[in-house]
Design an enzyme around this catalytic site. Sequence first.
Site, PDB file in Angstrom:
ATOM      1  N   ASP A   1      13.924 -15.193 -10.067  1.00 13.66           N
ATOM      2  CA  ASP A   1      13.271 -15.092  -8.759  1.00 13.66           C
ATOM      3  C   ASP A   1      13.435 -16.340  -7.908  1.00 13.66           C
ATOM      4  O   ASP A   1      12.623 -16.597  -7.029  1.00 13.66           O
ATOM      5  CB  ASP A   1      11.775 -14.785  -8.957  1.00 13.66           C
ATOM      6  CG  ASP A   1      11.115 -14.287  -7.675  1.00 13.66           C
ATOM      7  OD1 ASP A   1      11.821 -13.725  -6.833  1.00 13.66           O
ATOM      8  OD2 ASP A   1       9.905 -14.468  -7.532  1.00 13.66           O
TER       9      ASP A   1
ATOM     10  N   CYS B   1       0.780   4.551  -3.658  1.00 15.53           N
ATOM     11  CA  CYS B   1       1.009   3.157  -3.282  1.00 15.53           C
ATOM     12  C   CYS B   1       1.089   2.988  -1.774  1.00 15.53           C
ATOM     13  O   CYS B   1       0.688   1.948  -1.231  1.00 15.53           O
ATOM     14  CB  CYS B   1       2.281   2.633  -3.943  1.00 15.53           C
ATOM     15  SG  CYS B   1       3.776   3.552  -3.528  1.00 15.53           S
TER      16      CYS B   1
ATOM     17  N   CYS C   1      -2.262   1.028   1.045  1.00 13.77           N
ATOM     18  CA  CYS C   1      -1.942  -0.238   1.705  1.00 13.77           C
ATOM     19  C   CYS C   1      -2.894  -0.514   2.868  1.00 13.77           C
ATOM     20  O   CYS C   1      -2.969   0.282   3.811  1.00 13.77           O
ATOM     21  CB  CYS C   1      -0.504  -0.230   2.215  1.00 13.77           C
ATOM     22  SG  CYS C   1      -0.052  -1.774   3.061  1.00 13.77           S
TER      23      CYS C   1
END
Length: 391
Positions: free
Chosen positions: A152, A212, A216
């Site tokens: 990452d 999902c 939000c």
Amino acid sequence: MAGGRAGVADLRGPGFLNSDPTELKTALAREARALGFDCIGVTAPGTIDSAGRRFLEFIASGGHGDMDWLASQPERRVDPRGLWPDVRSVIMLGVNYGPDSDPLAILKQRTRAAISVYAQGDDYHDLIKKRLKALARWLVATAPSEVKVFVDTAAVMEKPLAQAAHLGWQGKHTNLVSREFGSWLFLGAIYTTLDLPRDDAEIDHCGSCQACLDICPTSAFPAPYQLDARRCISYLTIENKGPIPQEFRKAIGNRIYGCDDCLAACPWNKFAQEGREAKLAARDELRAPGLGELSRLDDAGFRALFTKSPVKRIGRDRFLRNVLVAIGNSDDAALAKEACRLLDDASPLVRGAAVWALGQLAPQDELAAVKNAAMSNEPDESVREEWRTTS
């Protein structure tokens, strides 16, 4: 989410064993699990062309916000060979970091701070990098090869590569979803000059579910599988260096570092706890710290509390900006005194957030008196603008 080469290692070695590729891959998987990885897969470097095209479209749309490092040298990101021409195989690895309790329960405790699950323990970059380097050393010692490891911190598209290596699939929230570990996987990659047997790409198992997307708080998903980072609470509280835009402050609630809503809503998470060990346990002091005590941290106190934590990277000023937005959303008038105290902070970013928090909590007559005194001494135009828009 930061750019750079902190998670990259270039390891070379003569090796002592020319193993059969299938046997080598089996031994590699066994060693990976012994080092604490929960899943492993292998793909070829040329398997993410479509993801690369979508990434370029994302950058062109401006959806990455101020994350300029994402847009830098895109050719190195869209194909592993752009980063290292000699790569023959990409080994993708995952570590389950599923929480041991409901990460959304704290959102109801308005005077407590919600820190994203991944940031409640030691920095995953250090944890994963150490394991990747150990596995890479084993591979170099076992079979003549060259390797590079990434976690990452370099131009690597971990999630598409992980899907190509059968670790999971990119869900509608754009994060990786695993049938074994839900949405809770840290990812790392090893690029190697070895030709290893490939795994079949994982297929999408989201079906008609859009939990999902629905959860939000800031509507950061313009469509399934698309993220506008500029609306994402993780971006706003971590990557964003300036004031948090007014339109998102109420929706942020008490989330002071990141946001787990879209991850936690995934129904595949029911499998995430199987086989999980305490090796990634959260620190007790970061599970639900009080907003008042966090607001009183000076720079030394901030650094001490967040030693080895990814939170430390955003610095005390951005952190207090987030804490003050949460204080403004707390509905606790007793916390107004903390906001009032920070009106004199050295950082304009902190002072501006304190103005907004005070405006949410203080009675109008008290606010007016403080405003008149503060405006006469405030040198920063951004803070003055906060006062002007505070009723």
